[in-house]
Design a protein around this motif. Structure first.
Motif, PDB file in Angstrom:
ATOM      1  N   THR A 287      35.163 -37.642  17.145  1.00 61.02           N
ATOM      2  CA  THR A 287      34.863 -36.219  16.951  1.00 61.02           C
ATOM      3  C   THR A 287      33.371 -35.919  16.880  1.00 61.02           C
ATOM      4  O   THR A 287      32.954 -34.800  17.201  1.00 61.02           O
ATOM      5  N   LYS A 288      32.557 -36.868  16.468  1.00 60.85           N
ATOM      6  CA  LYS A 288      31.126 -36.618  16.332  1.00 60.85           C
ATOM      7  C   LYS A 288      30.406 -36.918  17.639  1.00 60.85           C
ATOM      8  O   LYS A 288      30.580 -37.975  18.242  1.00 60.85           O
ATOM      9  N   LYS A 289      29.595 -35.977  18.101  1.00 58.00           N
ATOM     10  CA  LYS A 289      28.878 -36.118  19.354  1.00 58.00           C
ATOM     11  C   LYS A 289      27.634 -36.993  19.183  1.00 58.00           C
ATOM     12  O   LYS A 289      27.052 -37.065  18.098  1.00 58.00           O
ATOM     13  N   SER A 290      27.230 -37.627  20.289  1.00 56.85           N
ATOM     14  CA  SER A 290      26.016 -38.449  20.277  1.00 56.85           C
ATOM     15  C   SER A 290      24.807 -37.682  20.777  1.00 56.85           C
ATOM     16  O   SER A 290      23.668 -38.063  20.510  1.00 56.85           O
ATOM     17  N   ARG A 291      25.059 -36.605  21.521  1.00 53.56           N
ATOM     18  CA  ARG A 291      23.959 -35.796  22.050  1.00 53.56           C
ATOM     19  C   ARG A 291      24.307 -34.320  21.933  1.00 53.56           C
ATOM     20  O   ARG A 291      25.477 -33.928  22.028  1.00 53.56           O
ATOM     21  N   ASN A 292      23.274 -33.499  21.739  1.00 54.92           N
ATOM     22  CA  ASN A 292      23.501 -32.060  21.655  1.00 54.92           C
ATOM     23  C   ASN A 292      23.465 -31.437  23.056  1.00 54.92           C
ATOM     24  O   ASN A 292      23.370 -32.155  24.055  1.00 54.92           O
TER      25      ASN A 292
ATOM     26  N   LYS B 201      21.218 -29.974  24.572  1.00 58.85           N
ATOM     27  CA  LYS B 201      19.960 -30.216  25.279  1.00 58.85           C
ATOM     28  C   LYS B 201      19.832 -31.674  25.732  1.00 58.85           C
ATOM     29  O   LYS B 201      18.836 -32.042  26.350  1.00 58.85           O
ATOM     30  N   GLY B 202      20.832 -32.481  25.414  1.00 55.70           N
ATOM     31  CA  GLY B 202      20.782 -33.886  25.798  1.00 55.70           C
ATOM     32  C   GLY B 202      20.031 -34.759  24.820  1.00 55.70           C
ATOM     33  O   GLY B 202      19.803 -35.946  25.092  1.00 55.70           O
ATOM     34  N   GLU B 203      19.659 -34.213  23.673  1.00 58.14           N
ATOM     35  CA  GLU B 203      18.923 -34.980  22.665  1.00 58.14           C
ATOM     36  C   GLU B 203      19.886 -35.783  21.798  1.00 58.14           C
ATOM     37  O   GLU B 203      21.000 -35.334  21.498  1.00 58.14           O
ATOM     38  N   ARG B 204      19.449 -36.986  21.412  1.00 58.08           N
ATOM     39  CA  ARG B 204      20.270 -37.846  20.548  1.00 58.08           C
ATOM     40  C   ARG B 204      20.514 -37.187  19.193  1.00 58.08           C
ATOM     41  O   ARG B 204      19.592 -36.632  18.600  1.00 58.08           O
ATOM     42  N   ILE B 205      21.754 -37.268  18.728  1.00 53.08           N
ATOM     43  CA  ILE B 205      22.088 -36.780  17.391  1.00 53.08           C
ATOM     44  C   ILE B 205      22.171 -37.997  16.474  1.00 53.08           C
ATOM     45  O   ILE B 205      23.176 -38.705  16.451  1.00 53.08           O
ATOM     46  N   GLU B 206      21.096 -38.246  15.778  1.00 55.13           N
ATOM     47  CA  GLU B 206      21.017 -39.440  14.949  1.00 55.13           C
ATOM     48  C   GLU B 206      21.512 -39.150  13.542  1.00 55.13           C
ATOM     49  O   GLU B 206      21.476 -38.012  13.065  1.00 55.13           O
TER      50      GLU B 206
ATOM     51  N   LYS C 292      29.157 -29.575  11.328  1.00 60.71           N
ATOM     52  CA  LYS C 292      28.176 -29.894  12.359  1.00 60.71           C
ATOM     53  C   LYS C 292      26.792 -29.985  11.731  1.00 60.71           C
ATOM     54  O   LYS C 292      26.415 -29.143  10.916  1.00 60.71           O
ATOM     55  N   SER C 293      26.060 -31.026  12.123  1.00 61.95           N
ATOM     56  CA  SER C 293      24.703 -31.171  11.621  1.00 61.95           C
ATOM     57  C   SER C 293      23.784 -30.177  12.336  1.00 61.95           C
ATOM     58  O   SER C 293      24.144 -29.555  13.329  1.00 61.95           O
ATOM     59  N   GLU C 294      22.552 -30.016  11.803  1.00 66.37           N
ATOM     60  CA  GLU C 294      21.595 -29.095  12.413  1.00 66.37           C
ATOM     61  C   GLU C 294      21.274 -29.523  13.849  1.00 66.37           C
ATOM     62  O   GLU C 294      21.080 -28.700  14.729  1.00 66.37           O
ATOM     63  N   LYS C 295      21.247 -30.836  14.086  1.00 68.84           N
ATOM     64  CA  LYS C 295      20.923 -31.347  15.415  1.00 68.84           C
ATOM     65  C   LYS C 295      22.022 -31.012  16.431  1.00 68.84           C
ATOM     66  O   LYS C 295      21.748 -30.819  17.600  1.00 68.84           O
ATOM     67  N   GLU C 296      23.269 -30.945  15.947  1.00 63.12           N
ATOM     68  CA  GLU C 296      24.375 -30.621  16.850  1.00 63.12           C
ATOM     69  C   GLU C 296      24.349 -29.147  17.262  1.00 63.12           C
ATOM     70  O   GLU C 296      24.765 -28.780  18.359  1.00 63.12           O
ATOM     71  N   THR C 297      23.859 -28.303  16.379  1.00 60.63           N
ATOM     72  CA  THR C 297      23.857 -26.868  16.655  1.00 60.63           C
ATOM     73  C   THR C 297      22.643 -26.412  17.456  1.00 60.63           C
ATOM     74  O   THR C 297      22.616 -25.302  17.964  1.00 60.63           O
TER      75      THR C 297
END
Length: 393
Positions: free
Chosen positions: A29-34, A36-41, A387-392
């Motif tokens: 369920t958790k994405k690896s990239r947002n 914009k294609g940036e890594r969601i660490e 959802k984390s801030e990076k995911e949004t």
């Protein structure tokens, strides 16, 4: 005690099952990239600089897999004697050191990332570290002594002291990443060297058989499962604290896959090698069988390095937590020798016979740490729908 064992067995079994399911849910369920294609660490409050993926894999190995593989061949022989076939025996030990128990570590590790400042978490990890490493040294040195054929307390204490000293030197000089890489490379070297050595005069034990009803009965029996749950629940704060320390910069998928798949695969490989060499490994005596020296020396050296790497990693987070708890009054580097001495002191109580049942510590500490495990599960359940801030972004 039998009632106590059953209670811990059922609590631990349910907890483990929940953690396995939760790890799978987080992975899918958790994405690896947002967008914009940036890594969601993974979010982490640790000050440790992100480790490269290769070094992180080595760090996961040192976190607990290596020290578990040190004594796992002994478990393998035990299941052989109980009537399991080769495939069942290897699978049994691999599962008892693989994904099911690492699910516990993974979930609590995520908790530690968010609560690295928690005094409760620090104290739990410190207590778990000293007891876990002392018992692991006791188990490991008994195994090494059996390989050598000289089973007396003085030898075991000397080997343990050398192992602890090497770990303290590494911790003092901050060589941990190098130790992690070295331990992982030695595992690969040991696998290839032992498998290919021509200097043995015994026949390989072929890996034959299949999973039968006997396997599942043994796997879910009270003795096997309770022992497994006691051991790994008591280790959970230590390994989880370490995972939180090194996992800054990883995505959720990397974290779950690395902590669940890597230990399981390595355990299967090591157990397969141990099975083929079981006669040499478990019946080795230098005076009787000089031709088995090379494979056994490799196994012994690998095991000591595995334990050294684990001691090193545990020492780093133990002394770091101690420094934080005392608000800097105890400097991390200055407390390293005391950590080593404390571990050796508890270890000496075991080998001297003063404490006759070391694993009793696991039984009680597993329940002491259970509230922290439940807290970790609750917070990770909340993470599934958030959802984390990076995911949004």
């Amino acid at each position: 005690m039998e009632t106590f064992n059953k209670v811990v067995y059922w609590i631990g079994s349910l907890t483990t099952l929940v953690c396995i399911v939760l790890c799978m849910v987080l992975f899918f369920t958790k994405k690896s990239r947002n967008e914009k294609g940036e890594r969601i660490e993974l979010d982490s409050k640790t000050t440790e600089k992100p480790w490269s993926l290769g070094t992180w894999i080595a760090g996961v190995f040192v976190a607990g897999t290596g020290v578990a593989l040190m004594y796992a061949p002994g478990d393998l022989v035990g299941y052989i004697k109980e009537g399991l076939n080769p495939v069942e025996s290897i699978t049994m030990v691999a599962l008892l050191n693989g994904a099911p128990v690492w699910a516990l570590y993974s979930i609590m590790g995520l908790w530690y990332m968010k609560h690295v400042d928690s005094k409760i978490g620090k104290i739990a990890a410190m207590l778990s570290t000293v007891l876990g490493m002392s018992i692991s040294l006791w188990t490991g040195m008994n195994t090494v002594a059996r390989f050598i054929g000289l089973n007396f307390p003085g030898l075991k204490f000397m080997l343990a002291a050398i192992t602890v000293m090497l770990a303290m030197i590494s911790a003092k000089r901050n060589l941990l990443k190098g130790m992690s890489k070295l331990a992982f490379l030695v595992f690969v070297f040991a696998f290839l060297a032992v498998l290919s050595t021509p200097l043995t005069d015994f026949n390989f034990r072929l890996i034959e058989g299949g999973i039968t009803g006997t396997f599942w009965k043994e796997y879910f029996s009270g003795a096997t499962a309770a022992s497994w749950i006691f051991w790994f629940l008591s280790w959970t704060p230590t390994v989880s604290r370490w995972l939180a320390h090194i996992s800054k910069g990883r995505t959720m998928k990397e974290y779950i896959a690395g902590t669940m798949i890597l230990p399981t695969v390595l355990a299967f490989i090591w157990m397969a090698v141990s099975w083929m060499y079981q006669d040499v490994i478990m019946n080795f005596n230098l005076a009787d069988n000089i031709s088995s020296l090379i494979p056994c020396v490799i196994f012994i050296a690998s095991g000591i390095l595995f334990v050294t790497g684990t001691l090193d990693s545990d020492c780093k987070v133990f002394t770091e937590d101690l420094e934080m708890i005392t608000n800097g009054k105890l400097n991390r580097k200055s407390t390293i020798p005391y950590y080593g001495l404390f571990v050796l002191f508890v270890f000496s109580l075991f080998i001297s016979g003063i404490i006759t049942q070391p694993f009793a510590f696991n039984e009680y500490s597993s329940l002491i740490f259970m509230p922290l495990m439940i807290w970790s599960i609750v917070e990770c359940v909340k993470m599934v729908g958030i959802k984390s801030e990076k995911e949004t972004k």
